[in-house]
Design a protein around this motif. Structure first.
Motif, PDB file in Angstrom:
ATOM      1  N   TYR A 146      -8.399  17.934 -19.134  1.00 35.95           N
ATOM      2  CA  TYR A 146      -9.305  17.575 -20.236  1.00 35.95           C
ATOM      3  C   TYR A 146     -10.674  17.157 -19.700  1.00 35.95           C
ATOM      4  N   THR A 155     -12.629  20.239 -18.707  1.00 32.14           N
ATOM      5  CA  THR A 155     -12.921  21.265 -19.729  1.00 32.14           C
ATOM      6  C   THR A 155     -13.380  20.707 -21.065  1.00 32.14           C
ATOM      7  N   GLU A 214     -11.193  20.059 -23.280  1.00 28.53           N
ATOM      8  CA  GLU A 214     -10.144  20.543 -24.179  1.00 28.53           C
ATOM      9  C   GLU A 214      -8.826  19.830 -23.855  1.00 28.53           C
ATOM     10  N   HIS A 254      -4.717  19.576 -24.252  1.00 27.49           N
ATOM     11  CA  HIS A 254      -3.460  20.259 -24.550  1.00 27.49           C
ATOM     12  C   HIS A 254      -2.353  19.676 -23.682  1.00 27.49           C
ATOM     13  N   VAL A 309      -7.117  27.788 -21.453  1.00 26.43           N
ATOM     14  CA  VAL A 309      -7.377  26.701 -22.397  1.00 26.43           C
ATOM     15  C   VAL A 309      -8.840  26.269 -22.406  1.00 26.43           C
ATOM     16  N   GLY A 310      -9.699  26.919 -21.620  1.00 26.81           N
ATOM     17  CA  GLY A 310     -11.117  26.559 -21.631  1.00 26.81           C
ATOM     18  C   GLY A 310     -11.828  27.042 -20.388  1.00 26.81           C
TER      19      GLY A 310
END
Length: 499
Positions: A164, A167, A169, A171, A215-216
């Motif tokens: 996180y 990025t 993001e 998850h 995811v990014g």
């Protein structure tokens, strides 16, 4: 030449690998960070230290890289399992992370069984309630730190928080989610039933993704700090054991991993989740698509040898300590050892049990004790293999990693006790390589992780079982299994005399 990065966020350090399209590790960086142990049984870390040290490691790696940053196409992660990271509405950390090896949550485990029921918990999550898992930690914070719990808007695991921060993001992927005790293992969704029964807001649970899923991208801030290109694709990654399996090629039925480090792990590939091990071994989602793995744990494996060396041969190296093991026959001249110096996990989740030497007499030399310890560690790992086989698993090939590969006699011992072909890989990078392979697969370099493993992983040596030794070890293994039963009550009575 194109490259990927595998980041392995461990308990004591982050290890970063730069891997090219041939599977060669062209650069390796490691950065340490401290444990925080405020009380006996407590084990915490500041998540900021993970980020700071990873950024520092990536910066060192890029500085030593001969290519251009854009040649590094992807990055993925392996991470220590189970650790609880609580975030507020701004996604700021609310408290230190409570780690996998924190044991403060015995009461919470009992509460889970009282409310959910042991059978129901096993049916949903495929795993028992143990102190190391994430759910008991969440309940501990709810009970003992209600002000912090009230502010929590989501929880993640260690590598998820690191990702996180790189990025922006947030998850969680399935292999790590499986170690929380909140995932419905079969349906691959958060269990509303468990959340409702225990009064946990299901919205605390983050969005789930596959391990190989993109995811990014690296943020501009991280790109500036590290030298990475903002075009670097970021993939979810996996739990350390799942990535260790990928990085050892445990990607088809029949293949099993034996990792002997401070602790010991036996991990076996499962193509489905329909077996019922009754909680005797862990049953987790794999980092490979549509796959699972079963896992048994020896709480202290190589640590037994480290303890023996520190007490009786402090000045010697590991190589010196085990140098005469090959001169000792199978069975260590009638000396048997159970490796329970800090308790045991599989198949005996017993914090009170302690190690035993059985059969000592005045003829025994130090080399007999050393071989007995190595045999005892291997017998403990064989208990997990025996459970797998009793439940219909066919195990014919075992990839051995860790300290257990550093001695030829020990590798042969594994072949004889496990009654299976033992494979030693030429390059042993484990979870970090597994993370890099997830990035390589995610970038489209290969059509499958199996194809990636075939290209990246090379066999160094193989050891086949000696039929005569196999039969001897079967007899000794039966004796070994009796020791726990015979010493359990004695060790419970001795508990009050320990420091």
């Amino acid at each position: 030449m194109k490259y990927v990065i595998g980041v392995d966020l461990g308990t004591s350090a982050v290890k970063i690998l730069l891997v090219n399209q041939n599977g060669d590790v062209v650069q390796e960086v490691s950065k340490e960070y401290p444990l925080i142990q405020k009380k006996t049984g407590y084990s915490e870390q500041d998540p900021k230290s993970w980020v700071d040290q990873t950024v520092a490691g990536l910066s060192d790696l890029i500085r030593g890289f001969n290519g251009i940053p854009e040649d590094i196409e992807g990055i993925s992660f392996s991470g220590q399992m189970h650790g609880l990271v609580l975030l507020d509405e701004n996604r700021d950390v609310l408290r230190n992370a409570i780690l996998w090896n924190d044991t403060r949550t015995t009461a919470e485990c009992k509460h889970i069984y009282d409310v959910v029921g042991e059978e129901r918990l096993l049916a949903i999550t495929k795993n028992p309630a143990l102190e190391g898992f994430t759910l008991p930690k969440l309940l501990w914070v709810k009970k003992h730190e209600p002000d912090i719990y009230e502010k929590a808007k989501t929880f993640v695991l260690p590598k998820d928080y690191l990702r996180y921060q790189l990025t922006g993001e947030l998850h969680m992927e399935y292999s790590d989610a499986a170690g929380t005790l909140l995932l419905d293992n079969s349906e691959k969704v958060w269990s509303k039933e468990i959340c409702d029964l225990l009064g946990i807001d299901e919205n605390l649970c983050p969005t789930l993704v596959d391990s190989h899923e993109e995811v990014g991208r690296i943020t501009s801030e991280i790109a500036e700090l590290t030298g990475l290109a903002i075009s670097t694709r970021v993939f979810a990654g996996g739990a350390d054991n799942a990535c260790g399996a990928i990085g050892s090629g445990i990607l088809e039925d029949g293949k099993t991993l034996c990792s002997i480090g401070t602790s010991g792990v036996v991990l076996s590939y499962e193509s489905s989740n329909d077996k019922d091990f009754r909680g005797k071994v862990h049953y987790f989602n794999h980092g490979a698509p549509h796959a699972y793995y079963t896992m048994g744990v020896t709480l202290a494996a190589g640590y037994n040898l480290s303890w023996f060396r520190d007490v009786f041969a402090k000045a010697e190296s590991f190589e010196e300590l085990v140098s005469e093991v090959g001169t000792v026959p199978v069975g260590s001249n009638g000396l048997l050892f159970t490796p329970y110096v800090v308790g045991e996990r599989t198949p005996h989740a017993d914090a009170a049990i302690r190690a035993s030497f059985i059969g000592m007499d005045s003829s025994h030399e130090r080399k007999d004790f050393v071989r007995a310890i190595m045999e005892g560690i291997t017998f403990s790992l064989n208990e997990s293999i025996a459970i797998f086989r009793e439940n219909g698993k066919h195990i014919d090939t075992i990839v051995s990693t860790g300290g257990g590969t550093k001695n030829q006699e020990w590798l042969q011992m594994q072949a004889d006790i496990f009654d299976a072909r033992i494979v030693k890989l030429s390059s042993e990078q484990g979870p970090g390589m597994g993370a890099a392979m997830l990035a390589a697969y995610g970038c489209g370099w290969f059509d499958s992780l199996k194809e990636c493993a075939d290209e990246f992983l090379q066999v160094d040596k193989e050891f086949v079982p000696n039929a005569f030794n196999v039969e001897k070890y079967k007899e000794l293994f039966s004796l070994y299994q009796e020791v726990y039963v015979q010493t359990k009550e004695l060790n419970e009575k001795l508990t009050k005399y320990r420091k």
